[in-house]
Design an enzyme around this catalytic site. Structure first.
Site, PDB file in Angstrom:
ATOM      1  N   LYS A  63      -3.372  12.062   0.146  1.00 10.98           N
ATOM      2  CA  LYS A  63      -4.631  12.736   0.748  1.00 10.98           C
ATOM      3  C   LYS A  63      -4.103  14.067   1.243  1.00 10.98           C
ATOM      4  O   LYS A  63      -3.625  14.667   2.080  1.00 10.98           O
ATOM      5  CB  LYS A  63      -4.707  11.972   1.988  1.00 10.98           C
ATOM      6  N   ARG A 109      -7.056  -1.565  -4.761  1.00 11.72           N
ATOM      7  CA  ARG A 109      -7.170  -2.704  -6.167  1.00 11.72           C
ATOM      8  C   ARG A 109      -6.200  -3.271  -7.156  1.00 11.72           C
ATOM      9  O   ARG A 109      -6.002  -4.272  -7.385  1.00 11.72           O
ATOM     10  CB  ARG A 109      -8.994  -1.900  -6.765  1.00 11.72           C
TER      11      ARG A 109
END
Length: 495
Positions: free
Chosen positions: A275, A350
Site C-alpha cells: 500500500k 477474498r
C-alpha cells in the site's frame, strides 16, 4: 465484563440520582413544527425532578436539525449542580416512537457527552422492550473507551414504565454490549500486540467468559491449514514471521446449520503490492474487524440461546512483504480443489474467505454468510454495510436484523457478466481483474464461485467497521459493524 446496566421505575428516578451524586441525567427532546417539545422522558423529568427539558434544549441545542445532536446543561439539585445531557430526537408526531436508529444513536451520542454514571430517561421514549434494549446498548457503546486487555466498567441506569421483564431485556442488552465492546477493543489493539496467535487467544478467552461451554473453539495451525488445502490463507501469511491459522467456532442443536466465515487479517500491508497511501496503511490493524464481528456474534448468540447450530471458520493471517511473501502471479489451491491466480497481493481478504467458504460449503449448511472488510464500495457512506448473495431470503433476513438492531445494511445485485473479468489462463479464477478497477461487486463475484448452490450472502463492512473521522453518532475508530445485526440474525430478539 462491560457496563453495569440496571432498570429503575420512572418514579424512582430521583432516588437513583440521589444515590449517584456524580451521575449525568440524559433526557430526550422531540421537535414539533420546528420547536422543542416534551415527550415521555422530558415529561417525566419535569414531573419528577422539576426540570424543564424542552426549555433547556432550546438554550443548548442547535435550532437547525443536526443528526444525533446533544447539548449539555447544568441545573441545580439537592447534591449541587447536576449535569444534564439533552438529546435531539428529531421531528416526531405526538405519541410516535423514535426509530431504532434514533434511539440507539441518541443514547450513544448522549453517553459520549456524559460524565460519571448515566441515568437515562431515553428508555421512556420507546414503545416496547426493543427500544429499552437499544437505549441500553447505545449508552454502553457511547461509554466505551479503549483499554488494552480490558473493557472499562461503568454504570447505566435506564428508566422504564410498563415494560414487562425489563431485567430479561437488559440482560440481552448487556450481552450485546459486551460483544460490541470486545470487537471494538480487539480492532483498536495495536498490531504488534495482536498477531494471529494473540487474536485466537482473545477469541478463546471471550468465548469462555461470555458463553462458557455453549460454544466450542478450535484453532487450526499452519500444518492443519495445509492438510485442509487452505492455500489462500497460507499464501497470504507466507511473508510474515507470525504464522497464519484458522479459528473454528461451533454450537450444536437441532435444525439446519448456519455457517459463517470472517476475514481475519491482523495487519494488511498489501504484501508485495505494498500500500502506498500512508493514511490507509496506518489503520490496517483493523483488517480483522470482520472475523472479530463474526466471532463475537457466534459467541453472543450462544450465550443468548435459540440460535440453532452454528459453524464458523475464521482464517487469520498477517499480510506482509518479505523474502517468503506471496508473489503476484502465484497460484493457490482451495479446499474444494479450485485454484486462484493471485493478480494482486493486496486483494488478500477474498483469498482467505475463499478457503473458508469452500470448506463450509462442503458441509451443506442451510445458509452461509461471510463478512470481510474487502472494499469501501459496498456501502453508501459510513452508516451502512453492503451485501450481495445468491439468496434473497437470507439477505432480507440480514437486512431486517440490521434494521431491528440499528446496524443497517443494504443489498446490491450480482451480475453474471462480471465473471469474465476474473478469467485466468493458469488457474480456475483470478482474485481480481488485470485491467478493470476493483470493486465490492468483483469481490462478491469471485467469492460466489466457492459457495456452490448453498444459499449464500457476502457482507462487506469495509466502510463501516472503522471510521477515519467522526460520523454521527459514532466517534472515529472502530464501530463493531455488523456485529449487532449478526447477533439479531442468529438469535432474534422478541418484543
Amino acid at each position: 465484563m462491560g457496563a453495569a446496566i440496571v432498570a429503575v421505575d420512572v418514579d424512582g428516578i430521583a432516588a437513583a440520582l440521589a444515590e449517584r451524586p456524580g451521575a449525568t441525567l440524559v433526557v430526550g427532546v422531540r421537535r414539533a413544527e420546528g420547536r422543542f417539545a416534551a415527550g415521555a422522558g422530558a415529561g417525566a423529568a419535569e414531573r419528577v425532578l422539576g426540570i424543564d427539558a424542552a426549555g433547556l434544549a432550546a438554550a443548548v441545542l442547535p435550532s437547525g436539525r443536526a443528526a444525533f445532536a446533544t447539548g449539555v446543561a447544568a441545573v441545580p439539585s439537592a447534591h449541587g449542580i447536576r449535569r444534564v445531557v439533552l438529546a435531539d430526537l428529531g421531528e416526531l408526531a405526538a405519541g410516535a416512537a423514535p426509530s431504532a436508529e434514533t434511539l440507539f444513536g441518541a443514547a450513544l451520542a448522549a453517553s459520549r457527552a456524559a460524565e460519571g454514571p448515566v441515568v437515562s430517561l431515553l428508555g421512556l421514549e420507546g414503545s416496547d422492550a426493543a427500544g429499552l434494549r437499544l437505549v441500553a446498548e447505545g449508552h454502553a457503546a457511547g461509554g466505551w473507551r479503549y483499554r488494552a486487555g480490558a473493557r472499562p466498567a461503568s454504570e447505566i441506569v435506564v428508566a422504564t414504565r410498563g415494560v414487562a421483564d425489563a431485567e430479561r431485556d437488559l440482560e440481552r442488552a448487556r450481552i450485546v454490549a459486551d460483544a460490541v465492546a470486545w470487537v471494538r477493543t480487539v480492532v483498536e489493539t495495536p498490531p504488534n500486540l495482536l498477531g494471529p496467535a494473540a487474536f485466537a487467544e482473545a477469541v478463546t478467552s471471550f468465548a469462555a467468559e461470555l458463553a462458557g461451554d455453549a460454544v466450542s473453539v478450535a484453532v487450526w495451525d499452519a500444518g492443519a491449514l495445509a492438510e485442509r488445502d487452505f492455500g489462500g490463507t497460507l499464501g497470504v501469511g507466507r511473508g510474515s514471521a507470525r504464522p497464519p491459522l484458522a479459528i473454528e467456532l461451533r454450537t450444536f442443536g437441532p435444525g439446519p446449520v448456519t455457517a459463517l466465515a470472517g476475514k481475519g487479517i491482523t495487519f494488511d500491508s498489501g504484501g508485495l503490492n505494498l500500500k502506498r497511501d500512508p493514511g490507509e496503511i496506518s489503520w490496517m490493524k483493523t483488517d480483522m474487524a470482520a472475523a472479530a464481528s463474526v466471532a463475537a456474534a457466534v459467541i453472543a448468540a450462544a450465550a443468548l440461546g435459540g440460535s440453532g447450530p452454528l459453524h464458523a471458520v475464521l482464517p487469520v493471517a498477517e499480510n506482509m512483504p518479505g523474502g517468503g511473501a506471496q508473489r503476484p502471479g502465484d497460484v493457490v489451491r482451495h479446499p474444494d480443489g479450485r485454484t486462484t491466480e493471485v493478480i494482486d497481493t493486496d486483494s488478500e481478504g477474498r483469498l482467505v474467505l475463499a478457503d473458508a467458504l469452500a470448506w463450509l460449503a462442503r458441509g451443506r449448511p442451510g445458509r452461509l454468510v461471510d463478512v470481510g472488510t474487502l472494499t469501501d464500495s459496498g456501502a453508501v457512506g459510513t452508516a451502512f454495510w453492503g451485501c450481495w448473495g445468491t439468496s434473497v431470503a437470507v439477505a432480507e433476513e440480514l437486512l431486517a436484523a440490521g434494521r431491528a438492531a440499528a446496524d443497517p445494511g443494504w443489498r446490491l445485485p450480482l451480475h453474471p457478466s462480471y465473471a469474465e473479468l476474473l478469467e485466468s489462463r493458469v488457474a480456475d479464477i483470478a482474485n481480481c481483474s488485470v485491467d478493470a478497477p476493483d470493486t465490492g461487486q468483483l469481490a462478491a463475484t469471485y467469492l460466489r464461485t466457492f459457495t456452490g448452490d448453498v444459499p449464500w450472502v457476502h457482507i462487506d463492512n469495509g466502510s463501516s467497521a472503522w471510521l477515519e473521522r467522526d460520523a454521527a453518532p459514532w466517534p472515529a475508530g472502530p464501530t463493531a459493524a455488523p456485529v449487532r445485526a449478526l447477533i439479531e440474525f442468529l438469535s432474534p430478539s422478541r418484543g
